[in-house]
Design an enzyme around this catalytic site. Structure first.
Site, mmCIF file in Angstrom:
data_model
loop_
_atom_site.group_PDB
_atom_site.id
_atom_site.type_symbol
_atom_site.label_atom_id
_atom_site.label_comp_id
_atom_site.label_asym_id
_atom_site.label_seq_id
_atom_site.Cartn_x
_atom_site.Cartn_y
_atom_site.Cartn_z
ATOM 1 C CB THR A 184 -3.605 -0.908 -1.414
ATOM 2 O OG1 THR A 184 -2.863 -2.072 -1.073
ATOM 3 C CG2 THR A 184 -5.087 -1.259 -1.439
ATOM 4 C CB SER A 207 -9.821 -1.187 2.769
ATOM 5 O OG SER A 207 -10.043 0.183 3.050
ATOM 6 C CB SER A 208 -7.076 -1.249 7.373
ATOM 7 O OG SER A 208 -7.589 -2.492 7.799
ATOM 8 C CG ASP A 224 -8.797 -6.042 1.813
ATOM 9 O OD1 ASP A 224 -8.041 -6.716 2.534
ATOM 10 O OD2 ASP A 224 -8.499 -4.906 1.407
ATOM 11 C CB THR A 280 -0.916 -0.017 1.236
ATOM 12 O OG1 THR A 280 -1.679 -1.227 1.223
ATOM 13 C CG2 THR A 280 -1.846 1.173 1.267
ATOM 14 N N GLY A 283 0.276 -0.671 5.482
ATOM 15 C CA GLY A 283 0.586 -1.768 6.382
ATOM 16 C C GLY A 283 -0.608 -2.586 6.806
ATOM 17 N N GLY A 284 -1.608 -2.756 5.910
ATOM 18 C CA GLY A 284 -2.768 -3.573 6.259
ATOM 19 C C GLY A 284 -3.487 -3.006 7.468
ATOM 20 C CD GLN A 297 -7.716 -4.307 -2.313
ATOM 21 O OE1 GLN A 297 -6.738 -4.070 -3.008
ATOM 22 N NE2 GLN A 297 -7.707 -4.141 -1.007
#
Length: 398
Positions: free
Chosen positions: A230, A283-284, A254, A212, A304-305, A251
């Site tokens: 990302t 997502s984060s 996710d 990302t 970083g997720g 993706q």
């Protein structure tokens, strides 16, 4: 003209090189003639990608969604057992959604709305922490409270969060009174061992309509930008569509494929984030703007997720609560907890005394070299813009 490959990029490439060898177009770009990944400082040139960019610049987004690019992808997918089709591109719609607005210690926090969980849970964690005078706590107490707040928020994330076009996401998740109730469950002497999702006010009726990059930018005319993008894990699906130079993402990871089945980042999800046609995955991403007296003073975000959320929170409390300069806040040792697995991730630089303090309270410690990468731009007291890039990445590339 290309660019020199960084040490961190080379490291990531080495980790996925064997998967890339499955796809000739990807191998032709990222591997040498012997099938080995390019080393650091190799000058990487991507001519096909440059041509794709030029076509988009000349023909506009129609080239990508309804033109030759979409047709080339469609053909490759048919020949290689993929399921993405031309109609998937042509039917795609950009969504404009209302930002998540909250307050923290007199600052306005503008966050990213669902289907990202970032804006909601940055706000929720900060709201929980607002019940504690963080600057007056010992370092061990502060990190303990921070981890416990993270666990609570991620438990709610797993249950409630998804695409608001498909599932109801309660606005009460960022309600300050709800946060105060959650804060009361945190004790200083031990960890909470049976955290489940809560019941925010109006949960049924008051609803929100690993590779990302985050970019923060500001200019002297008062424009502020926070962008996170990302392809999900390193090099996405590892597929490059021949002649395009474009790496396809993975993706779909996710989404929650099944209850209590973790994704690549160990995150659990429920029915709210199950796969459905036309639905966007959770997502984060946490691109964030900070306001003071209604005017922007900071742009920040991270890669970083799931650590994206907790990185942004820690940068904000470093600057707002602890009075750190942006450089200091980004360099400070980070921790992360995402409810499940029940593990407190810490950076190896965290003081040994703090690590022992957390362990005594019942935290299961797992040490990592670093937890993600944050970028920020802030308006200094002298009116000058201060830009700070992730110090861990700089060190890694030196």
């Amino acid at each position: 003209q290309g660019f020199p490959f960084s040490a961190s990029s080379s490291q990531r490439l080495q980790a996925v090189a064997s998967a890339i060898t499955q796809f000739p177009a990807s191998s032709a770009i990222f591997l040498d003639a012997d099938g080995s990944p390019w080393p650091a400082r190799h000058h990487l040139i991507q001519k096909d990608l440059a041509q794709t960019y030029r076509a988009i610049a000349k023909q506009g987004v129609d080239y990508f969604y309804r033109g030759d690019f979409a047709k080339v992808v469609d053909q490759w997918m048919k020949e290689n057992g993929g399921i993405v089709r031309y109609d998937d591109f042509s039917n795609y719609q950009m969504k404009l959604r209302e930002a998540v607005m909250s307050q923290y210690r007199g600052y306005g926090i503008v966050g990213f709305p669902p289907p990202s969980s970032g804006g909601i849970h940055v706000a929720q964690i900060l709201n929980i922490l607002a019940s504690f005078e963080l600057a007056e706590l010992s370092e061990g107490d502060r990190y303990h409270v921070l981890v416990e707040a993270m666990k609570i928020a991620f438990a709610d994330r797993a249950h409630f969060l998804g695409d608001t076009d498909f599932v109801p996401v309660p606005k009460g998740l960022i309600d300050s009174e709800y946060a105060k109730q959650l804060a009361q469950t945190i004790t200083f002497d031990s960890v909470a061992t049976d955290i489940q999702h809560g019941k925010p006010p109006g949960a049924d009726i008051d609803l929100f309509g690993k590779h990302t990059t985050h970019i923060s930018a500001a200019d002297k005319w008062g424009n502020w930008v926070a962008i996170t993008t990302t392809v999900n894990t390193s090099y996405g699906s590892k597929v490059v569509i021949p002649s395009t130079g474009v790496v396809m993402n993975n993706q779909m990871d996710d989404f929650s494929i099944k209850a209590n089945v973790p994704n690549a980042f160990g995150l659990l999800g429920g029915e709210a984030n199950q796969i459905e046609p036309g639905k966007r995955p959770l997502s984060s991403m946490s691109p964030t703007l900070v306001l003071k007296d209604g005017k922007p003073i900071m742009s920040l975000g991270a890669a970083g997720g799931p650590t994206i959320i907790t990185q942004v929170v820690q940068a904000l409390i470093g600057i707002i609560d602890l009075g750190m300069l942006p450089q200091q806040a980004l360099a400070a040792s980070r921790v992360h907890h995402q409810w499940q697995p029940d593990v407190t991730f810490i950076e190896k630089t965290l003081a040994e005394a703090v690590q022992l303090s957390l362990q005594k309270r019942g935290h299961k410690i797992h040490v990592r070299n670093y937890l993600g990468a944050t970028q920020a731009v802030m308006l200094g007291e002298d009116g000058q813009l201060v830009a700070v890039t992730e110090p861990r990445v700089i060190k890694q590339n030196q």
